[in-house]
Design an enzyme around this catalytic site. Structure first.
Site, PDB file in Angstrom:
ATOM      1  NE  ARG A 160      -3.373   1.348   3.241  1.00 13.90           N
ATOM      2  CZ  ARG A 160      -3.093   1.702   4.390  1.00 13.90           C
ATOM      3  NH1 ARG A 160      -2.241   0.212   4.532  1.00 13.90           N
ATOM      4  NH2 ARG A 160      -3.261   2.335   5.108  1.00 13.90           N
ATOM      5  CE  LYS A 161       5.828  -0.159   3.363  1.00 17.70           C
ATOM      6  NZ  LYS A 161       7.646  -0.397   3.864  1.00 17.70           N
ATOM      7  CB  THR A 162       0.051   3.850  -3.660  1.00 17.09           C
ATOM      8  OG1 THR A 162      -0.874   4.358  -2.772  1.00 17.09           O
ATOM      9  CG2 THR A 162       0.711   2.148  -4.285  1.00 17.09           C
TER      10      THR A 162
END
Length: 322
Positions: free
Chosen positions: A161-163
């Site tokens: 979820r590191k976007t």
């Protein structure tokens, strides 16, 4: 084997393409994207780039024009639906010469865009920015999958979820085109109990039982663990998956083996500091998923350009002015 060294993977993709890495067909992936969402994203990106007066429109005019999209670096093409949506917002039409997920051998003629000159140029930078980044994520994902498969490991290579805020759909889509798993799209896609949740809840067991109740029957529960003891406690409390976070490979594999021996149906994910170079060390028979934040946080953008050409002339990738 030398050919499967991570630094050589992007070069291999020029010849093999990412289609060997995924059972999903790249054209089919576009069906995942709701048209209304595509249109809304394209509109917001264009509004960000030109929220007021477009002074250059007076210079270029509105004459019918055409431009070719060129790929100038190797990798995997990804982002066609978003590119189409951007130019649809400015009344331009796109004709593609290469399918989604194609290997790019520079310099490659990728597409042609037609429309009024001022509209075509209004969409140019927004479309190129998106395509460069989406293709970069797909290229990194394909390289990671190829690296993992080169070890004989058959688990899932996944993103995180590191976007980029506001750009998640593009990056998650790029992961899929590259053959990786996207992992949960948002907080509602999987109930993930992380270290801060454990601290706030007062312990692993309390946190997992609360998550299990919140998830009901429709969602899986994953728990981030920093030791075998925590992993066992999470599994006993009802976790579906255990995330072994920031384990060194020499610690990871015996921990996963011990957990699987007691809880064979609990999935094991490895994450934390995994790179293309170190990825093979994390592949093992007791690891089901390896997630890499670098696929979206550190993927190099590919190089594309959009060059106008006169009707009847031969398009060239670099501007030639007399």
């Amino acid at each position: 084997m030398h050919g499967n060294h991570p630094r050589n993977i992007l070069i291999q993709l020029i010849w093999n393409g990412p289609e060997q890495q995924s059972s999903k067909s790249s054209p089919g992936l576009a069906l995942l994207l709701p048209p209304a969402t595509l249109a809304a994203l394209a509109e917001s990106w264009l509004r960000e780039d030109c929220p007021g007066l477009n002074h250059m429109a007076l210079v270029t005019g509105a004459a019918p024009s055409q431009a070719v999209l060129w790929a100038k670096s190797p990798g995997v093409l990804a982002g066609r639906p978003f590119f189409d949506a951007i130019f649809a917002q400015v009344n331009c039409q796109v004709s593609w010469f290469l399918p989604e997920g194609s290997k790019l051998v520079p310099v490659a003629k990728v597409a042609e865009v037609r429309g009024p000159a001022h509209c075509l140029l209004l969409g140019e930078r927004v479309a190129l920015n998106m395509l460069a980044r989406c293709s970069g994520v797909a290229s990194a994902a394909a390289a990671a999958v190829e690296t993992a498969r080169g070890t004989g490991w058959a688990g899932h290579v996944a993103g995180t979820r590191k976007t980029t805020p506001g750009f998640r759909l593009v990056e998650k889509y790029g992961l899929l085109v590259g053959g990786a798993a996207s992992h949960r799209y948002d907080l509602g896609g999987l109930v993930m109990v992380k270290d801060n949740h454990v601290m706030a809840a007062g312990g692993v067991e309390k946190a997992v039982r609360g998550a299990r109740q919140a998830a009901d029957f429709s969602l899986k529960v994953e728990v981030e663990c920093s030791s075998l003891q925590e992993a066992v406690e999470a599994a006993e409390a009802g976790a579906d998956l255990v995330l072994l976070d920031n384990f060194r490979p020499e610690e990871l594999h015996p921990t996963a083996a011990a957990l699987k021996a007691r809880f064979p149906n609990v999935g094991v994910e490895a994450s934390g500091g995994v790179t293309l170079d170190s990825l093979p060390q994390f592949c093992g028979p007791h690891i089901d998923v390896i997630s890499l934040g670098m696929l979206t946080q550190a993927a190099p953008a590919l190089d594309f350009s959009l060059k106008l050409f006169a009707e009847g002339a031969t398009p060239v990738p670099y501007a030639r002015r007399s």
